[in-house]
Design an enzyme around this catalytic site. Structure first.
Site, PDB file in Angstrom:
ATOM      1  N   GLU A 129       0.840  -0.992   0.246  1.00  0.00           N
ATOM      2  CA  GLU A 129      -0.105  -0.087  -0.292  1.00  0.00           C
ATOM      3  C   GLU A 129       0.711   1.392  -0.045  1.00  0.00           C
ATOM      4  O   GLU A 129       1.234   1.667   0.419  1.00  0.00           O
ATOM      5  CB  GLU A 129      -1.043  -0.229   1.619  1.00  0.00           C
ATOM      6  CG  GLU A 129      -1.579   1.509   1.628  1.00  0.00           C
ATOM      7  CD  GLU A 129      -2.600   1.677   0.085  1.00  0.00           C
ATOM      8  OE1 GLU A 129      -2.899   1.126  -0.694  1.00  0.00           O
ATOM      9  OE2 GLU A 129      -2.842   3.168  -0.110  1.00  0.00           O
ATOM     10  N   ARG A 133     -16.543   4.476   6.151  1.00  0.00           N
ATOM     11  CA  ARG A 133     -15.963   3.670   4.973  1.00  0.00           C
ATOM     12  C   ARG A 133     -14.393   2.971   5.413  1.00  0.00           C
ATOM     13  O   ARG A 133     -14.116   1.988   5.736  1.00  0.00           O
ATOM     14  CB  ARG A 133     -14.830   4.365   3.590  1.00  0.00           C
ATOM     15  CG  ARG A 133     -14.160   3.423   2.391  1.00  0.00           C
ATOM     16  CD  ARG A 133     -13.160   4.854   1.711  1.00  0.00           C
ATOM     17  NE  ARG A 133     -12.530   3.296   0.814  1.00  0.00           N
ATOM     18  CZ  ARG A 133     -11.639   3.422   0.373  1.00  0.00           C
ATOM     19  NH1 ARG A 133     -11.169   3.523   2.110  1.00  0.00           N
ATOM     20  NH2 ARG A 133     -10.850   2.564   0.040  1.00  0.00           N
ATOM     21  N   TYR A 152     -27.737   9.922   3.990  1.00  0.00           N
ATOM     22  CA  TYR A 152     -28.230   8.299   4.267  1.00  0.00           C
ATOM     23  C   TYR A 152     -27.112   8.237   6.146  1.00  0.00           C
ATOM     24  O   TYR A 152     -26.044   9.088   6.102  1.00  0.00           O
ATOM     25  CB  TYR A 152     -27.672   7.271   3.545  1.00  0.00           C
ATOM     26  CG  TYR A 152     -26.386   7.072   3.399  1.00  0.00           C
ATOM     27  CD1 TYR A 152     -25.265   6.683   4.073  1.00  0.00           C
ATOM     28  CD2 TYR A 152     -26.174   7.357   2.108  1.00  0.00           C
ATOM     29  CE1 TYR A 152     -24.404   6.450   2.955  1.00  0.00           C
ATOM     30  CE2 TYR A 152     -25.364   7.246   1.398  1.00  0.00           C
ATOM     31  CZ  TYR A 152     -23.774   6.854   2.210  1.00  0.00           C
ATOM     32  OH  TYR A 152     -22.626   6.831   1.679  1.00  0.00           O
ATOM     33  N   ASP A 165     -11.749  -0.020  -8.920  1.00  0.00           N
ATOM     34  CA  ASP A 165     -11.389   0.922  -9.345  1.00  0.00           C
ATOM     35  C   ASP A 165     -10.378   0.812 -10.586  1.00  0.00           C
ATOM     36  O   ASP A 165     -10.783   1.963 -11.900  1.00  0.00           O
ATOM     37  CB  ASP A 165     -11.508   2.321  -8.661  1.00  0.00           C
ATOM     38  CG  ASP A 165     -13.235   2.816  -8.101  1.00  0.00           C
ATOM     39  OD1 ASP A 165     -13.764   1.648  -8.409  1.00  0.00           O
ATOM     40  OD2 ASP A 165     -12.314   3.631  -8.381  1.00  0.00           O
TER      41      ASP A 165
HETATM   42  C1  LIG Z   1     -18.770   9.606  -3.951  1.00  0.00           C
HETATM   43  C2  LIG Z   1     -17.701   8.838  -4.089  1.00  0.00           C
HETATM   44  C3  LIG Z   1     -19.628   7.560  -2.971  1.00  0.00           C
HETATM   45  C4  LIG Z   1     -19.559   6.298  -3.327  1.00  0.00           C
HETATM   46  N1  LIG Z   1     -19.956   5.988  -2.248  1.00  0.00           N
HETATM   47  C5  LIG Z   1     -20.527   4.117  -2.784  1.00  0.00           C
HETATM   48  C6  LIG Z   1     -20.815   3.354  -2.474  1.00  0.00           C
HETATM   49  O1  LIG Z   1     -21.629   4.064  -1.840  1.00  0.00           O
HETATM   50  N2  LIG Z   1     -21.520   2.333  -2.475  1.00  0.00           N
HETATM   51  C7  LIG Z   1     -19.897   1.465  -2.805  1.00  0.00           C
HETATM   52  O2  LIG Z   1     -20.280   0.798  -3.024  1.00  0.00           O
HETATM   53  N3  LIG Z   1     -19.374   2.266  -3.989  1.00  0.00           N
HETATM   54  C8  LIG Z   1     -18.674   4.229  -3.442  1.00  0.00           C
HETATM   55  N4  LIG Z   1     -18.664   4.472  -3.988  1.00  0.00           N
HETATM   56  C9  LIG Z   1     -17.260   3.981  -5.095  1.00  0.00           C
HETATM   57  C10 LIG Z   1     -15.241   2.986  -4.217  1.00  0.00           C
HETATM   58  O3  LIG Z   1     -15.519   4.474  -2.944  1.00  0.00           O
HETATM   59  C11 LIG Z   1     -14.930   2.576  -5.339  1.00  0.00           C
HETATM   60  O4  LIG Z   1     -15.397   2.502  -5.729  1.00  0.00           O
HETATM   61  C12 LIG Z   1     -13.954   1.816  -4.276  1.00  0.00           C
HETATM   62  O5  LIG Z   1     -13.140   2.503  -3.421  1.00  0.00           O
HETATM   63  C13 LIG Z   1     -13.061   0.877  -5.126  1.00  0.00           C
HETATM   64  O6  LIG Z   1     -11.997   0.321  -4.309  1.00  0.00           O
HETATM   65  P1  LIG Z   1     -10.704  -0.193  -5.352  1.00  0.00           P
HETATM   66  O7  LIG Z   1     -10.492  -0.827  -3.323  1.00  0.00           O
HETATM   67  O8  LIG Z   1     -10.948  -0.660  -6.374  1.00  0.00           O
HETATM   68  O9  LIG Z   1      -9.986   1.430  -5.014  1.00  0.00           O
HETATM   69  P2  LIG Z   1      -9.457   2.038  -4.317  1.00  0.00           P
HETATM   70  O10 LIG Z   1     -10.628   2.567  -2.874  1.00  0.00           O
HETATM   71  O11 LIG Z   1      -9.315   3.243  -4.485  1.00  0.00           O
HETATM   72  O12 LIG Z   1      -8.230   1.769  -3.824  1.00  0.00           O
HETATM   73  C14 LIG Z   1      -6.756   1.863  -4.223  1.00  0.00           C
HETATM   74  C15 LIG Z   1      -5.778   2.090  -3.381  1.00  0.00           C
HETATM   75  O13 LIG Z   1      -4.281   1.143  -3.816  1.00  0.00           O
HETATM   76  C16 LIG Z   1      -3.470   2.109  -3.280  1.00  0.00           C
HETATM   77  N5  LIG Z   1      -3.075   2.887  -4.170  1.00  0.00           N
HETATM   78  C17 LIG Z   1      -3.411   3.427  -5.325  1.00  0.00           C
HETATM   79  N6  LIG Z   1      -2.189   3.016  -6.370  1.00  0.00           N
HETATM   80  C18 LIG Z   1      -0.920   2.741  -5.493  1.00  0.00           C
HETATM   81  C19 LIG Z   1       0.513   1.986  -6.373  1.00  0.00           C
HETATM   82  N7  LIG Z   1       1.208   2.190  -7.124  1.00  0.00           N
HETATM   83  N8  LIG Z   1       1.386   1.245  -4.854  1.00  0.00           N
HETATM   84  C20 LIG Z   1       0.663   0.788  -3.908  1.00  0.00           C
HETATM   85  N9  LIG Z   1      -0.165   1.185  -3.889  1.00  0.00           N
HETATM   86  C21 LIG Z   1      -1.519   1.733  -4.020  1.00  0.00           C
HETATM   87  C22 LIG Z   1      -4.651   3.570  -2.537  1.00  0.00           C
HETATM   88  O14 LIG Z   1      -3.331   4.481  -2.231  1.00  0.00           O
HETATM   89  C23 LIG Z   1      -5.648   2.849  -1.682  1.00  0.00           C
HETATM   90  O15 LIG Z   1      -5.558   2.470  -0.696  1.00  0.00           O
HETATM   91  C24 LIG Z   1     -18.203   5.642  -3.979  1.00  0.00           C
HETATM   92  C25 LIG Z   1     -17.376   7.185  -4.525  1.00  0.00           C
HETATM   93  C26 LIG Z   1     -17.569   8.425  -4.567  1.00  0.00           C
HETATM   94  C27 LIG Z   1     -16.191   9.410  -5.290  1.00  0.00           C
END
Ligand SMILES: Cc1cc2nc3c(=O)[nH]c(=O)nc-3n(C[C@H](O)[C@H](O)[C@H](O)COP(=O)(O)OP(=O)(O)OC[C@H]3O[C@@H](n4cnc5c(N)ncnc54)[C@H](O)[C@@H]3O)c2cc1C
Length: 397
Positions: free
Chosen positions: A34, A108, A217, A295
């Site tokens: 991370e 979160r 909410y 994402d």
């Molecule tokens: C306004 C808003 C509201 C939302 N509401 C909801 C909701 O109600 N319900 C829902 O299901 N989703 C919701 N989402 C979407 C959700 O937050 C994301 O889709 C989700 O967090 C994606 O998770 P992830 O683990 O793929 O990526 P992320 O949460 O972005 O995690 C990526 C991780 O990788 C780390 N990282 C990045 N690059 C590197 C690297 N090169 N080397 C090592 N570490 C790295 C980052 O620091 C981070 O910890 C919302 C999003 C937004 C913007």
């Protein structure tokens, strides 16, 4: 499962941690890198729908999370001025009965902390301050070398890119391409209920208005209210994808809205502003010994509240495929089962922007009125749409 050796995951977000936990429960050795130096979290709520809850249950986390949850009674869409309901669909006990799992609101930070603890207990190695820059594949040795920003090099049998919308792993796999600004920004914040001067209904409520919408909410058993306020903008000047927001600008943007919205915002003391970015569907999610999830491969507008839910589903399915098939087949199966669903939900999320923001003036309002009529006269049509999202169960064989 062939001899996979160690799996390295780039990113300890919700998706990376779910994958790590699911893999370690299959007896696979996992190291998570991370980039952040601490796991402190900007305050924000997440709606966690039954499809994601079933995965968290299978990972043994439901009871750990229950004390932090809030159970909404309805999913609602209301008019920004009159407060009239365009949609009022039951959640609460109805969701539990219909889908076999509840619909929860979680902070979160709570979800993240529970996942980190479960991963550490399961023997996952988590290294902070560890940015993954890229990788090199060694086909003959059946290994991938992973380059870290501090100059170190790791080796693994599989690298999972769970590194979010600005994924380095995605860029390394498919070439450089910046995420696209989707013409919307979102303010997010959390307000203690003790600070409120208005009554907020115990629902997951979207307030629809021209060019913007507002979501409210409850969180943490009803002690806090989470808000997401979305506004259309033609550009985003900042380099950062999120920054501290201006509360007064937020209040101005929603002044004249229903008292439940404008009154709630009067109690907001701080907020963060997000640029909402997206990507087109990727040609592939995997190559050789490297695979993407969450994402990193399917960022979506948050207008179905499914981004984290999809990352949770991804992590579970990837671990399941790896436990049953050779690496090559597992990655193929994973992509085949996940890509159509995530792409469909990306599209549905985008379409909701038009609905929530009354695009097309009169036409936009007519769409909401049609939704209202459908809710009254053909509720099964609306229910079928929700069933396809919330009723999906990746834990079933
Ligand atoms: C306004 C808003 C509201 C939302 N509401 C909801 C909701 O109600 N319900 C829902 O299901 N989703 C919701 N989402 C979407 C959700 O937050 C994301 O889709 C989700 O967090 C994606 O998770 P992830 O683990 O793929 O990526 P992320 O949460 O972005 O995690 C990526 C991780 O990788 C780390 N990282 C990045 N690059 C590197 C690297 N090169 N080397 C090592 N570490 C790295 C980052 O620091 C981070 O910890 C919302 C999003 C937004 C913007």
């Amino acid at each position: 499962m062939d001899q996979l050796g160690r799996v390295v995951i780039a990113g300890a977000g919700i998706g990376g941690l779910c994958a790590a936990l699911a893999l370690s429960k299959q007896g696979i050795q996992v190291l998570v890198c991370e980039q952040a130096t601490t796991l402190s979290e900007v305050g924000a709520g997440l709606q966690i729908s039954p499809n994601a809850l079933k995965v968290l249950r299978h990972l043994g986390l439901e009871e750990e999370l229950r004390p932090f949850a809030f159970v909404p009674q309805h999913a609602a869409i209301r008019d920004y001025r009159t407060g009239d309901y365009y949609l009022k669909s039951p959640l609460g006990a109805f969701a539990q009965e219909r889908y076999g799992a509840p619909y929860w609101h979680l902070h979160r930070a709570d979800l993240h902390r529970v996942l980190v603890d479960a991963c550490l207990q399961a023997g996952v190695e988590l290294v902070l301050n560890s940015t993954v820059l890229g990788y090199r594949e060694h086909v003959a040795q059946q290994q991938v070398s992973i380059d870290l920003a501090d100059g170190r090099e790791l080796t693994a049998g599989l690298l999972i890119g769970a590194d979010g919308i600005r994924s380095n792993i995605r860029e390394h796999m498919l070439g450089p391409e910046s995420p696209r600004f989707m013409g919307q920004v979102a303010w997010r914040g959390v307000i203690p209920v003790s600070d409120l001067t208005v009554d907020v209904k115990p629902d997951a409520c979207v307030w629809a208005g021209p060019g913007r919408h507002f979501v409210s909410y409850y969180l943490r058993g009803g002690d806090y209210v989470n808000f997401v306020a979305v506004e259309e903008r033609s550009d985003w000047q900042s380099e950062s994808w999120r920054e501290e927001g201006d509360v007064e600008a937020l209040q101005r943007a929603f002044s004249g809205w229903h008292p439940e919205v404008s009154g709630l915002l009067k109690s907001a003391h701080s907020t963060f502003l997000w640029a909402l970015n997206g990507r087109e569907e990727l040609p592939t999610w995997h190559k050789g010994r490297v695979v993407l999830l969450g994402d990193a491969c399917h960022p979506m507008l948050p207008f179905m509240a499914q981004g984290a839910a999809m990352a949770i589903e991804d992590g579970y399915v990837l671990a399941k495929c790896l436990s049953r098939h050779s690496l090559k087949d597992a990655l193929l199966q994973y992509e085949q089962s996940r890509k159509p669903r995530a792409t469909k939900i990306q599209q549905m999320s985008k379409a909701n922007a038009g609905l929530y923001h009354m695009h097309g003036g009169m036409l936009g309002r007519m769409k909401l009125t049609a939704l209202q009529a459908a809710g009254r006269f053909v509720p099964t049509v609306i229910q079928a749409k929700l069933d396809a999202v919330y009723g999906y169960d990746v834990t079933k064989d």
